[in-house]
Design a protein around this motif. Sequence first.
Motif: not given
Length: 295
Positions: A263-264, A158-164, A173-190
């Motif tokens: 956690e990640v 929650r205090s971290s700056l995340v690079c994706i 073929s992997t678009r949904d996985l990547l966008l799912g991760r972006v959604e997951a991290f943007v809701s928690i990370a700084h």
Amino acid sequence: MVYQLDLDHCYDFVMSLTIESGKIIKDALQGTKNIETKKGDWDLVTQYDKRIEKILIAGLAKEFPDHQFIGEETVASTNFLPELTDAPTWIIDPIDGTTNFVHSFPHTCISIALVVKRNIEIGIVYNPILDQLFTARRGEGAFLNGKRIQSSKISELRSSLVCIEASYAAIKSTRDLLLGRVEAFVSIAHGIRVLGSAALTLCHIAMGAAELYLSDNLYPWDVAAGVLIIREAGGDVYDTSGGEFNLMKPRVLAVGCSKLTPEVAKLIRSSDDKIYRKRIINNQDNSLESGSGSN
């Protein structure tokens, strides 16, 4: 075979060659580029990628004739990724961040690592546009323009700056996985950042400018130098599963502080599982629709 190496000489020689090659990038940034594609419209190569790799390999091969090479453009042209052996091996990305380079966006670099007996001994990441020279020798620390750098000690997401690296969403073929991760991290990370260069992003983790970087769609030349730099700065690199990192099949979870890793990794698994379940449901729905139309 027993290899007798003067790592000081290797470092000094490749450093000089890297600085000279960097002038090509700096002079060409605003100029005309001949642009080609490799694996897809998003994966670009220019005449400068090829030119710089040829200069680097030719110079190193002349000075160290018994050394081996794994270069991005050489692998692309032959469609063959050599096995990493115990022999001294230079792993080279002549321009990491080619799309940035094509658009004259200043986050682009040369990335070179020397691997001996599967240990990364030397790592250099050089951005000649912004005059950023990141360097590391195994066991000797990491540096930016000669000044020692250290990774962040922040241990909570929650205090971290995340690079994706969001550009890989171009791979269907992997678009949904990547966008799912972006959604997951943007809701928690700084916050979330995208730099467009794996090598430079790893260096930003090493210097404490961000806490976390993750990407599954990388190659050895994208990360070899940066992996050593971040480890010498106090951080570490794992597989995105949270397990041991594999340089030749890099799925990168890079952290400034290792306490972040559990956690990640848990969040990645949760996000991926959610996407896999959606795929199963969608496939079942598609099968039902196909079946209903068969009569």
